[in-house]
Design a protein around this motif. Structure first.
Motif, short mmCIF file in Angstrom:
data_model
loop_
_atom_site.label_atom_id
_atom_site.label_comp_id
_atom_site.label_asym_id
_atom_site.label_seq_id
_atom_site.Cartn_x
_atom_site.Cartn_y
_atom_site.Cartn_z
N GLY A 22 15.56 1.31 15.77
CA GLY A 22 16.06 2.14 14.68
C GLY A 22 15.72 3.60 14.87
O GLY A 22 14.57 3.95 15.16
N GLY A 27 11.93 5.75 12.66
CA GLY A 27 11.91 5.52 14.10
C GLY A 27 11.69 6.80 14.88
O GLY A 27 10.96 6.83 15.89
N LEU A 44 15.81 2.24 20.29
CA LEU A 44 17.07 1.49 20.34
C LEU A 44 17.80 1.66 19.01
O LEU A 44 17.22 1.39 17.95
CB LEU A 44 16.78 0.01 20.59
N ARG A 46 21.57 1.08 16.89
CA ARG A 46 22.85 0.38 16.94
C ARG A 46 24.06 1.33 16.89
O ARG A 46 25.12 1.00 17.41
CB ARG A 46 22.95 -0.65 15.82
N ASN A 204 14.94 -0.29 8.82
CA ASN A 204 15.16 -0.27 7.38
C ASN A 204 15.26 -1.68 6.78
O ASN A 204 14.85 -2.65 7.42
CB ASN A 204 16.39 0.60 7.04
N GLY A 230 24.56 -0.64 8.43
CA GLY A 230 23.92 -1.32 9.57
C GLY A 230 22.53 -1.85 9.25
O GLY A 230 21.92 -2.52 10.09
N ALA A 425 7.70 0.46 9.79
CA ALA A 425 7.66 1.75 9.06
C ALA A 425 8.97 1.93 8.31
O ALA A 425 9.98 1.30 8.64
CB ALA A 425 7.46 2.89 10.05
C1 LIG Z 1 22.30 8.27 -0.98
C2 LIG Z 1 20.84 8.14 -0.70
C3 LIG Z 1 19.99 9.17 -1.08
C4 LIG Z 1 18.61 9.08 -0.83
N1 LIG Z 1 17.81 10.16 -1.11
C5 LIG Z 1 16.49 10.09 -0.79
C6 LIG Z 1 15.64 11.21 -0.96
O1 LIG Z 1 16.05 12.32 -1.28
N2 LIG Z 1 14.30 11.04 -0.73
C7 LIG Z 1 13.81 9.86 -0.28
O2 LIG Z 1 12.60 9.74 -0.09
N3 LIG Z 1 14.61 8.80 -0.03
C8 LIG Z 1 15.93 8.89 -0.26
N4 LIG Z 1 16.74 7.83 0.03
C9 LIG Z 1 16.16 6.67 0.74
C10 LIG Z 1 15.98 7.04 2.22
O3 LIG Z 1 17.24 7.40 2.74
C11 LIG Z 1 15.43 5.87 3.01
O4 LIG Z 1 14.29 5.35 2.36
C12 LIG Z 1 15.01 6.33 4.41
O5 LIG Z 1 16.07 7.04 5.01
C13 LIG Z 1 14.62 5.15 5.26
O6 LIG Z 1 14.43 5.60 6.57
P1 LIG Z 1 14.40 4.55 7.74
O7 LIG Z 1 14.17 5.30 8.99
O8 LIG Z 1 13.49 3.44 7.39
O9 LIG Z 1 15.87 3.91 7.76
P2 LIG Z 1 17.27 4.49 8.26
O10 LIG Z 1 17.36 5.94 8.15
O11 LIG Z 1 18.31 3.68 7.56
O12 LIG Z 1 17.26 4.13 9.80
C14 LIG Z 1 17.33 2.79 10.24
C15 LIG Z 1 18.13 2.78 11.54
O13 LIG Z 1 18.01 1.49 12.12
C16 LIG Z 1 19.25 1.16 12.73
N5 LIG Z 1 19.27 -0.29 12.88
C17 LIG Z 1 19.30 -1.23 11.90
N6 LIG Z 1 19.27 -2.46 12.45
C18 LIG Z 1 19.24 -2.30 13.79
C19 LIG Z 1 19.22 -3.20 14.90
N7 LIG Z 1 19.22 -4.52 14.73
N8 LIG Z 1 19.21 -2.68 16.16
C20 LIG Z 1 19.21 -1.32 16.37
N9 LIG Z 1 19.24 -0.42 15.34
C21 LIG Z 1 19.25 -0.91 14.07
C22 LIG Z 1 20.28 1.72 11.76
O14 LIG Z 1 21.52 1.91 12.39
C23 LIG Z 1 19.62 3.02 11.32
O15 LIG Z 1 20.03 4.10 12.13
C24 LIG Z 1 18.10 7.89 -0.21
C25 LIG Z 1 18.97 6.86 0.16
C26 LIG Z 1 20.33 6.97 -0.08
C27 LIG Z 1 21.23 5.85 0.37
#
Ligand SMILES: Cc1cc2nc3c(=O)[nH]c(=O)nc-3n(C[C@H](O)[C@H](O)[C@H](O)COP(=O)(O)OP(=O)(O)OC[C@H]3O[C@@H](n4cnc5c(N)ncnc54)[C@H](O)[C@@H]3O)c2cc1C
Length: 469
Positions: A22, A27, A44, A46, A204, A230, A425
């Protein structure tokens, strides 16, 4: 399809000491920290280009005690922040875990600003519900797209390989739960296997998996999912198969103010600054000031899925700092009128009812009183013409339940102790919001993405070096 298979006898096409699944905020922060620790890292992802829910967000990260707060004369501390988080989640989260992320937040923001030149500034002109100090930090556009782009550029600058178009499907593990590598699938259907010493899950939660949402968050079954499609719950499915403890699966971030049908986030500043929400009959239906997260289910349940944010031009000017709000205006989602009657006609709301609701709210503001729902209007500024309204709905933004981790972001087992080499994370890990939407304090999502991402990467990097000599 996410699977865990025995590692015994599996050969790998390539090898990376630290593998990260991710490339969202979690990530990419993990990749930067693991690289700083001296480890070779592969990320990695997607998608063809890292986006994730991070790109859909407003990119606002809460952090107490930063120099950006001090520039505005704001006093704050990790203890006060941790107390705010726990008050909002009803003291459901582990205090040591909450303290660890609260303490890590300001150093993480200053790390990204100083070492990787991310130009953070403080949102200093309005309060977020539940935060006792102004502590939201964002990049100039106040958009998560800018955040993820800047993090990707930083990772690329640090020499981190990001393998795009690589969907991880399978983990290969020993009987003790040690992950030896992963299989990934390319868009053309070919597969590759990559071995690793340490694995960081930063993919995520399960907002993009309707079956898991139905099972764990029935109140949002069928609701608009506004996060990244995703994010299909791979981390919890793999973790479950590895014997990991899953926590707070009913927790999530909802939002009760998504322009409908435009599908654009309308900042909750429009409510916190003195606006109100009415249903299609023009009547208020709730105490909107509790928080936008729990308001998602309230809009779906008590307003039949459609509500109207009503505010004025002064508030619109505050909201205009957000890219989303500017887009909503450009898309015609924000109605503008000089009188309430005109506004009601544009929104197809009964004018007399809307005017009466507004009168009552303005009386409460003048007297500093509270309404029948318990919302206090003390200190709230009056709405003045010209007025604004946006038709909105409630949506699921992201899930907050996930893999239980310790303060080093190591994934915990159901039967005690930590799995040998697995970290989580961001949305892959159980957050600090407890098990309901109401437990979500603004910013809890990116808080655990950035802080745990950094912690997980640093720990995985150090351990990988130890293992590899
Ligand atoms: C509209 C909106 C507004 C928001 N505003 C806020 C804000 O202002 N402040 C705040 O704190 N939070 C906010 N959030 C929540 C915040 O976006 C998330 O909590 C945060 O982005 C999570 O980060 P992450 O890196 O865990 O996940 P993500 O940013 O979703 O990254 C996960 C990545 O993993 C990839 N992935 C998934 N499965 C696989 C797999 N099997 N193989 C390879 N890759 C994979 C996905 O493609 C993605 O790129 C908001 C959410 C939304 C939807």
């Amino acid at each position: 399809m996410s699977r865990v298979e025995p590692a015994s006898g599996v050969t790998f096409d390539a090898y990376a000491p630290v593998l990260i699944v991710g490339a969202g905020a979690a990530g990419l922060c993990a990749a930067l920290a693991a690289t700083e620790a001296g480890a070779d890292v592969v990320v990695l992802e997607r998608d063809p280009l890292p986006r994730g829910s991070t790109a859909l967000s407003a990119g606002l990260i809460p952090a107490p005690g930063t120099r950006f707060q001090r520039q505005h004369g704001i006093e704050d501390s990790a203890e006060v922040f941790a107390a705010d988080i726990q008050r909002k989640n009803g003291h459901e989260a582990d205090p040591a875990y909450v303290a660890a992320v609260a303490e890590a937040a300001a150093p993480a923001i200053e790390w990204l600003a100083d070492r990787y030149a991310l130009p953070f500034s403080l949102v200093h002109d309005f309060d977020y519900p539940g935060h006792s100090a102004r502590r939201m930090h964002g990049l100039p556009s106040r958009s998560g797209a800018e955040l993820v782009d800047r993090l990707r550029e930083a990772a690329e600058g640090a020499g981190v390989p990001i393998l795009a178009d690589a969907t991880v499907t399978t983990l290969f593990a020993d009987p003790d739960g040690a992950v030896r590598g992963v299989a990934l699938e390319r868009p053309n259907g070919t597969t590759e296997r990559i071995g690793c010493e340490m694995l960081v899950l930063a993919c995520n939660g399960y907002g993009g998996n309707p079956e898991l949402v139905r099972r764990h968050i029935p109140e949002m079954d069928g609701a608009l999912y506004f996060g990244h499609p995703g994010n299909r719950g791979d981390a919890v499915l793999w973790g479950e198969a590895l014997g990991a403890e899953l926590r707070c699966l009913g927790g999530y971030q909802g939002h009760g103010s998504v322009a409908h049908p435009h599908g654009i986030l309308i900042s909750w500043a429009v409510i916190m600054e003195g606006g109100l929400q009415v249903d299609a009959a023009g009547r208020r239906f709730s105490d909107e000031s509790h928080g936008y997260s729990e308001q998602a289910a309230t809009v779906l349940r008590d307003a039949g899925g459609v509500a109207y944010d009503v505010f004025d031009e002064r508030i619109a000017a505050v909201a205009r700092q957000f890219e989303d709000f500017r887009q909503a205006e450009a898309a015609g989602a924000v109605l503008a009128a000089d009188t309430i009657e005109e506004l009601a006609a544009m929104a197809k709301l009964p004018a007399a009812v809307l005017a009466a609701q507004l009168d009552e709210v303005e009386r409460l503001k003048a007297s500093g009183g509270a309404d029948a729902f318990g919302r206090s209007f003390a200190g709230s500024r009056p709405l003045r013409p010209p007025f604004r309204a946006v038709r909105v709905t409630g949506a699921l933004f992201h899930t907050q339940g996930g893999l239980a981790v310790d303060a080093s972001a190591r994934v915990l087992r159901r039967d005690g102790g930590a799995l040998p080499n697995l970290f989580a994370a961001g949305g892959a890990a159980a957050g600090v919001s407890g098990s309901t939407a109401a437990g979500y304090l603004s910013g809890n999502g990116l808080l655990t993405a950035v802080t745990l991402g950094r912690i997980a990467g640093a720990a995985a990097g150090r351990l990988a070096l130890g293992t590899c000599g």
